[in-house]
Write a protein that holds these residues in place. Structure first.
Motif: not given
Length: 428
Positions: A393, A411-412
């Protein structure tokens, strides 16, 4: 005086026994009294007034609902008059607010300076024109974002400063305490203590750790003696409430420990540098919701709690006089910064689990197949693991020139492609 003469001693014994026990008043009845379960248990008659009414249970204990507000950085500020006059109420309020954990907020900012050159033509009074070159500089923000590092479920450890440590103990200068008497700390001692406090925070040590304690990251926090002061938290609260000072202030400091923030910031800077970014990078972990301020309920104290009014008083040159009043007047100001709560982002606890052990000798006697483990178990998350979780991220935000004042909480999804050797500063 009237004296009664009894000729028959047996009659006297019978009369006395009859008066003491009505059940034996009849001399012919020698049967034992009925069992207790057969007796009507309506209760003593002197406890009932009129008709028997059910007894009501006492009301449940409820904490005092104090008035407070939250500042922009998450700090708690209260001007509640009851908290300034009742030490028990202040003590309970601090214990309740201590259950609200503080948190770290990572702030990453990248900037570069651009120079612009332009030609400026000027005409003089005699009609002549001259040209000159001017260079202007402008700071351009490339990325600016926040990430919330919310701690896991941790326990609160209440701590207090030792009597020999410089601290605000009711005056406007740092003092030490000995045998109930305070004295101003020497300038050299105060400077050394503040330097250690800054280093201790950067290295992730708890607030009660001293240079000579030998505290390390693997020190077990179970049963730690964090209350170093000779006074209890309740006594400090009573002392604050008993003070008649007009601009007094009680500060409860919430400290996060367990992470080496200085090392973690360096690793994040190095990760950003691997994106070939050439600008200036600022990486900082900011504490949010880390302090509780208790201040008096008067107009001047409330004005100083308002940042806009305080800024206006500085512009109008009113604040210097307020500062002089706080600093030198005996009824002016006083600060109490002697205690707080500690919250571990990671800590070690003794592992008391009984593990099964297989003896090496097949002829070993049964009954020796289990023993208590002396190992330690980790509670929380390590810096290494947190960085692995958020590095993708961070790198995408840098490459995408992301700018937002709203923090990122989750977070992705990403695939970790970093070099594991880059994290060798973190030792398991």
């Amino acid at each position: 005086m009237i004296v009664t003469t009894v000729n028959d001693k047996g009659l006297l014994d019978t009369a006395v026994s009859s008066e003491q026990d009505p059940l034996l008043a009849n001399g012919e009845n020698s049967e034992p009294p009925p069992p207790f379960s057969d007796v009507n248990q309506a209760g003593p008659s002197h406890l009932s007034i009129g008709s028997a009414a059910p007894l009501e249970s006492p009301p449940e204990f409820a904490l005092y609902d104090a008035d407070y507000f939250e500042a922009g950085n998450g700090d708690i500020i209260s001007h509640d008059p009851h908290l300034n006059s009742d030490g028990e109420a202040l003590y309970r309020f601090l214990l309740a607010q201590a259950e609200n954990f503080p948190k770290y907020r990572l702030h990453c900012r990248g900037t570069h300076v651009e120079y612009r050159t332009r030609w400026v033509t000027e005409r003089s009074n005699d009609g002549r024109t001259t040209s000159r070159r001017e260079t202007d500089s402008e700071t351009v923000v490339d990325f600016d974002f926040y990430i919330d590092a919310i701690p896991s479920v941790v326990k609160t450890i209440h701590w207090s400063v030792g009597d020999t440590q410089p601290a605000y103990r009711g005056s406007m200068v740092r003092e030490t305490e000995s045998l109930g008497h305070t004295q101003r700390a020497p300038r050299s001692v105060e400077k050394q203590y503040l330097k250690w406090t800054e280093e201790r925070t950067a290295r992730g040590f708890p607030p009660w750790a001293l240079v000579t304690d030998g505290w390390s990251e693997e020190t077990v926090d179970d049963g730690v003696a964090a209350l170093k002061s000779s006074k209890t938290l309740r006594q400090w609260a009573d002392e604050y409430c008993a003070s008649p000072k007009y601009l007094k202030e009680f500060v409860y400091d919430k400290v996060l420990y367990g992470w080496n923030i200085q090392r973690l910031e360096g690793v994040i800077r190095g990760s950003i540098a691997r994106t070939m970014y050439q600008g200036d990078v600022d990486v900082d972990f900011e504490r949010r919701g880390a302090k509780i301020f208790i201040r008096p309920d008067n107009k001047l104290s409330r004005m100083l709690s308002n940042q806009w009014l305080k800024f206006l008083s500085i512009i109008l040159f009113i604040f210097p006089f307020i500062w002089l009043f706080k600093r030198f007047h005996p009824r002016g100001g006083g600060r109490w910064e002697v205690c707080g709560g500690a919250y571990a982002l990671k800590r070690w606890e003794p592992d008391c689990e009984v593990r099964e052990v297989v003896p090496d000798d097949e002829d070993a006697l049964p009954g020796y197949t289990a023993q208590a483990s002396n190992r330690k178990r980790l509670v929380g998350i390590k810096e290494r693991d947190w960085f692995r979780k958020w590095e993708g991220t961070i790198l995408r935000s840098v490459r995408g020139r992301y700018q937002s004042s709203t923090p990122i909480f989750d977070p992705t999804d990403f695939i970790y492609a970093g070099d594991p050797a880059f994290l060798d500063d973190y030792h398991d």
